[in-house]
Design an enzyme around this catalytic site. Structure first.
Site, short mmCIF file in Angstrom:
data_model
loop_
_atom_site.label_atom_id
_atom_site.label_comp_id
_atom_site.label_asym_id
_atom_site.label_seq_id
_atom_site.Cartn_x
_atom_site.Cartn_y
_atom_site.Cartn_z
N THR A 1 32.09 32.32 37.46
CA THR A 1 32.53 31.93 36.12
C THR A 1 32.97 30.47 36.09
OG1 THR A 1 33.13 34.15 35.49
CG2 THR A 1 34.35 32.40 34.41
N TYR B 1 29.10 36.09 29.10
CA TYR B 1 28.49 34.78 29.34
C TYR B 1 27.70 34.81 30.65
CZ TYR B 1 32.53 34.87 32.30
OH TYR B 1 33.44 35.26 33.23
N THR C 1 35.00 35.27 40.86
CA THR C 1 36.25 35.95 41.20
C THR C 1 36.05 37.43 41.56
OG1 THR C 1 36.70 36.49 38.89
CG2 THR C 1 37.62 34.42 39.74
N ASP C 2 34.92 38.01 41.13
CA ASP C 2 34.75 39.46 41.31
C ASP C 2 34.82 39.88 42.77
OD1 ASP C 2 34.43 39.63 38.59
OD2 ASP C 2 32.30 40.11 38.63
N LYS D 1 41.72 40.99 43.53
CA LYS D 1 41.63 40.83 42.07
C LYS D 1 42.20 42.08 41.42
CE LYS D 1 38.48 39.45 38.38
NZ LYS D 1 37.12 39.07 37.98
N GLU E 1 46.99 65.93 61.41
CA GLU E 1 46.48 66.09 62.77
C GLU E 1 45.00 66.50 62.75
OE1 GLU E 1 48.57 68.67 65.84
OE2 GLU E 1 50.06 67.19 65.16
N1 ASP Z 1 31.36 37.86 37.28
C1 ASP Z 1 31.95 36.60 37.66
C2 ASP Z 1 31.69 36.37 39.13
O1 ASP Z 1 32.32 36.98 39.94
C3 ASP Z 1 33.39 36.60 37.35
C4 ASP Z 1 34.16 35.37 37.70
O2 ASP Z 1 33.71 34.50 38.41
O3 ASP Z 1 35.32 35.27 37.24
O4 ASP Z 1 30.82 35.60 39.47
#
Ligand code: ASP
Length: 330
Positions: free
Chosen positions: A17, A31, A97-98, A170, A288
């Site tokens: 992102t 997006y 971020t994923d 996350k 156990e």
């Molecule tokens: N879907 C995106 C990714 O992980 C989300 C992000 O970057 O925040 O590439």
């Protein structure tokens, strides 16, 4: 600072992102991630030139939800090459971020350098009103040039907070404050443009880690089995049929196993590690009966991090005691 005293930082771009493009400034979902190049990203933050000598490299430009084991290996190997260069003082990786927590943990275990390595991303696309990417990149470079970042393992810089790649996860689908260490907290913060550290991760990483992916071309298949009410053995059998050499069981609570699946796991003939779907806390040895069946336990690694550690250890051994020792160590 004189230009000649500035450190050399490589921005290794992978997509996400932070390089995402939407149709309008207010579009925050739906997006395209990984639309802008590293040159575009750098052009958006000319302030970086005051902090370091920056060079950009594009490893790939994708949504991090689609990263493969092969790409993860390539990223680790490329980082090791860069870190071995005398004219590189640190690496900043722009990343979606994923799956940032997975890449950060994998690199934390496989990079062979004390030089700072910092992952950074954004929750809002580059086109957004109040995009968080530009300041996050500036902060990541500040962390990468800070002497106190050396030897801290692979770090994640998001939303003014610095995390250990081992512990960060996350926690929220949309909020810019999504990254947390659910069993602890951040190692430090950026406030007033300054880097402040308060804690260190004590688990071995980078130079102290025994894992080395030099020349490794593939990782053993490890699947995650996510439990739920009404679970049956279908996914365990499917994973084994697909060639899984290990299974992470994302159990309920403290790694509890659904009775309807236990026999399938016991008969699997591959390493089974119990983790938890709760999102925090330690999974201990447990019943156990589970121990007698040879099920191991993931300590406080979440299932997706436990999977990566199991892949790395399976490159070397599947001896149960040794594998358990690795989970208690890392
Ligand atoms: N879907 C995106 C990714 O992980 C989300 C992000 O970057 O925040 O590439």
């Amino acid at each position: 600072m004189e230009k000649t005293e500035l450190k050399n930082i490589v921005i290794l771009a992978t997509g996400g992102t932070i390089a995402g493009k939407a149709a309008s400034g207010t579009q925050m979902t739906g997006y395209t991630a990984g639309a802008y190049s590293v040159a575009d990203l750098l052009a958006g933050v000319p302030e970086l030139g005051e902090l370091a000598h920056i060079s950009g490299e594009q490893l790939c430009n994708i949504d991090s939800s689609s990263i493969t084991d092969a790409l993860l290996l390539r990223l680790a190997q490329r980082c090791n090459e860069l870190l071995a260069q005398d004219d590189v003082d640190g690496v900043v990786i722009t990343h979606g971020t994923d799956t940032m927590e997975e890449t950060a943990f994998f690199l934390n275990l496989t990079l062979k350098s004390a030089k700072p390595v910092v992952l950074v991303g954004a929750m809002r696309p580059a086109t957004a009103v109040s995009a968080d990417g530009p300041l996050n990149i500036i902060n990541a470079v500040k962390v990468a040039v800070d002497a106190a970042s050396a030897g801290q393992g692979v770090l994640v810089m998001m939303n003014d907070e610095i995390y250990s790649g081992r512990d960060v996860t996350k926690t929220n689908t949309a909020n810019v404050a999504t990254f947390k260490a659910t069993n602890g907290g951040p190692l430090g913060f950026i406030v007033g443009g300054e880097v402040h550290y308060y804690y260190r991760s004590v688990r071995p990483h980078t130079l102290q880690s025994e894992f080395d992916v030099t020349g490794v071309t593939a990782l053993p298949r490890v699947d995650i089995i996510y439990t739920h009410i009404g679970e049956d053995r279908v996914f365990v059998d499917a994973a084994l049929a697909a060639g899984a050499r290990g299974l992470i069981y994302a159990g309920s609570g403290m790694g509890s196993i659904h009775e309807a699946v236990e026999a399938a796991l016991a008969e699997a003939g591959v390493v089974v590690v119990r983790s938890s779907r709760t999102g925090s806390g330690i999974v201990a040895a447990g019943l156990e009966r589970w121990q007698e069946q040879g099920f191991l336990y993931a300590d406080n690694l979440n299932p997706q991090k436990a999977r990566l550690l199991l892949q790395l250890v399976l490159l070397r051994t599947q001896e149960r005691n040794e594998v358990q020792g690795v989970f208690l160590k890392y």
